[in-house]
Write an enzyme that holds these catalytic residues in place. Structure first.
Site, mmCIF file in Angstrom:
data_model
loop_
_atom_site.group_PDB
_atom_site.id
_atom_site.type_symbol
_atom_site.label_atom_id
_atom_site.label_comp_id
_atom_site.label_asym_id
_atom_site.label_seq_id
_atom_site.Cartn_x
_atom_site.Cartn_y
_atom_site.Cartn_z
ATOM 1 N N VAL A 65 -4.999 5.284 0.568
ATOM 2 C CA VAL A 65 -6.051 6.391 0.097
ATOM 3 C C VAL A 65 -5.421 6.828 -0.529
ATOM 4 O O VAL A 65 -3.661 6.517 -0.926
ATOM 5 C CB VAL A 65 -5.935 7.166 1.200
ATOM 6 C CG1 VAL A 65 -6.182 8.831 0.986
ATOM 7 C CG2 VAL A 65 -6.692 6.913 2.008
ATOM 8 N N GLY A 110 0.567 8.317 -2.007
ATOM 9 C CA GLY A 110 -0.811 6.906 -1.856
ATOM 10 C C GLY A 110 -0.304 6.542 -0.340
ATOM 11 O O GLY A 110 1.041 7.028 -0.045
ATOM 12 N N LYS A 111 -1.302 5.668 0.558
ATOM 13 C CA LYS A 111 -0.902 5.478 1.946
ATOM 14 C C LYS A 111 -1.740 4.148 2.242
ATOM 15 O O LYS A 111 -3.054 3.900 1.685
ATOM 16 C CB LYS A 111 -0.607 6.240 2.556
ATOM 17 C CG LYS A 111 0.527 5.596 3.892
ATOM 18 C CD LYS A 111 1.639 6.580 3.666
ATOM 19 C CE LYS A 111 2.420 5.748 4.583
ATOM 20 N NZ LYS A 111 3.762 6.152 4.633
ATOM 21 N N GLY A 112 -1.242 2.835 2.587
ATOM 22 C CA GLY A 112 -1.904 1.912 3.413
ATOM 23 C C GLY A 112 -2.018 2.263 4.868
ATOM 24 O O GLY A 112 -1.677 2.752 5.250
#
Ligand code: NAD
Length: 421
Positions: A65, A110-112
């Site tokens: 995201v 962001g992040k995953g």
């Protein structure tokens, strides 16, 4: 050995949006800006196959995201955990936007995450999963676009695999696509310790503000991984007593303190902190309420809630973890005169040294640990001072103050760029 899972019943995305709304209200942001900043820019969901050691094929689900790219490329970790959800990753991405803005580094959020319990996979399966996930998200990551880093259950080896996979695709070695890499691949000195080191710098500043002597403080730490174990070691080096620590298997307690370095050696051998000689076992819930001066949550979200906030005894709560405190708990802690160093400030040392790593990779010019820590100290101290000033001036708690600083910076960047087309 008691195994506890603190399943987050509270929705982290809901918490993140409520925290944002509060700051937006204080800042009197325009309704248009609120609508834009309240949602992520991109959400990628991938379902991808991995060949397991027994020859079978399993399909895993993962997310990347990007919340806001107004101030620069997206930046944020990748988490491997069985409880990962899209909402959790959205919250973590939004928190990254504010975190980068609080410390003034030119990244967006962001992040995953991948839904997997990595402890149940072999090293070969983990490498296969990582390389395939990296391939699936390679359509949106890149050194100018989105730069992943380690988070819960991922580490420098995971980053090495992602860097290698991405480099194979583009046909040249591209160190700047991830941070938190091993040093021989273009990692930065001090990155492994950066999250904890940054947290300890903010604890020093908070203690100075509150007139507390760290050498006389008793510390409890929830989570004994990258952030938590190193924070315990650094606080021990400051002269503080480490009286309780925990991991996903349970907590240990000894009122006159123990050596966190020996606990780490014990955990490496036994895969748990529990059973460390001379300590008493307690639950993770009890650890949060233990009689101490400084509590460092360094595990997962939603640990301090309306249900237990009133029983937290620590004077300083230093959020090395992301999202450990709910908005209801924040109010209770503030009323009880607890000093919360909010996550977006407290654990920003990790992304700050990630930024240093990215700059060093792009410049092909590497810094000493002394240079890294001097720059980190200066950024953390400045961010702490600005947050404290805002909190005193606006009579809001430290979290809302940090949000007000961050959201204003992102809102300014968004407004001045204008609305395309
Ligand atoms: P890690 O995987 O290295 O360690 C996580 C630790 O938490 C492990 O010891 C695990 O056993 C423990 N844990 C898991 N569930 C638990 C539970 N229910 N109760 C108690 N302990 C539990 O992860 P990390 O990188 O140290 O991340 C920890 C927190 O710090 C996360 O919130 C992460 O987002 C945040 N953080 C990490 C970084 C970083 O650079 N690694 C940067 C900023 C923030």
């Amino acid at each position: 050995m008691a195994t506890q899972q603190i399943a987050p019943a509270i929705n982290a995305w809901d918490v993140a949006q409520r925290q944002f709304d509060l700051a937006a209200e204080h800042l009197k942001l325009s309704p248009g800006l609120r609508r834009v900043l309240r949602e992520p820019k991109r959400e990628l969901t991938v379902h991808f196959p991995v060949k397991m050691d027994d020859g079978s094929v399993r399909v895993f689900t993962g997310y990347r995201v990007q919340h806001n790219l107004g101030r620069g490329p997206a930046k944020g970790g990748i988490r491997y955990h069985q409880d990962v959800t899209l909402d959790e990753v959205k919250a973590l991405a939004m928190w990254m936007t504010w975190k980068c803005a609080v410390v003034g580094i030119p990244f967006g959020g962001g992040k995953g995450g991948v839904i997997v319990d990595p402890k149940k996979l072999s090293q070969r399966e983990l490498e296969g999963l990582t390389r395939r996930f990296a391939t699936e998200i390679s359509i949106i990551i890149g050194p100018e676009k989105d730069i992943p880093a380690p988070d819960v259950n991922t580490n420098s080896q995971t980053m090495a695999w992602i860097m290698d996979t991405y480099s194979m695709h583009v046909g040249y070695t591209c160190p700047a696509v991830v941070t938190g890499k091993p040093i021989p691949l273009g990692g930065s000195e001090g990155r492994n310790e950066a999250t904890a080191q940054g947290a300890v710098y903010t604890i020093q500043d908070a203690a100075r503000h509150l007139g507390m002597d760290l050498a006389k403080c008793r510390v409890a730490v929830q989570g004994y991984g990258n952030a938590g174990a190193i924070a315990a070691q650094l606080m021990f080096a400051e002269g503080s007593k480490i009286i309780a620590v925990s991991d996903s298997t349970g907590a240990i307690y000894k009122p006159d303190g123990f050596d966190p370095n020996s606990v780490l050696a014990w955990k490496q051998e036994h895969h748990t902190v529990v059973g460390f000689p001379g300590t008493k076992e307690m639950s993770n819930a009890e650890l949060l309420e233990v009689d101490c001066d400084i509590l460092i949550p360094a595990a997962l979200e939603n640990q301090i809630t309306a249900a237990n906030a009133g029983r937290v005894k620590a004077r300083i709560i230093a959020e090395a973890a992301n999202g450990p405190t709910t908005p209801e708990a924040d109010e209770i802690l503030y009323k009880n005169a607890k000093f919360v160093i909010p996550d977006i400030l407290c654990n920003a040392g990790g992304v700050t040294v990630s930024y240093f790593e990215w700059v060093q990779d792009l410049d092909r010019d590497f810094w000493s640990i002394e240079q890294v820590n001097a720059k980190l100290r200066s950024i953390m101290t400045k961010a702490f001072a600005s947050t404290l000033d805002m909190s005193l001036k606006e009579r809001v708690n430290m979290r809302t103050a940090a949000y007000m600083l961050a959201v204003q910076r992102v809102a300014d960047a968004t407004s001045v760029r204008g609305l395309y087309p």
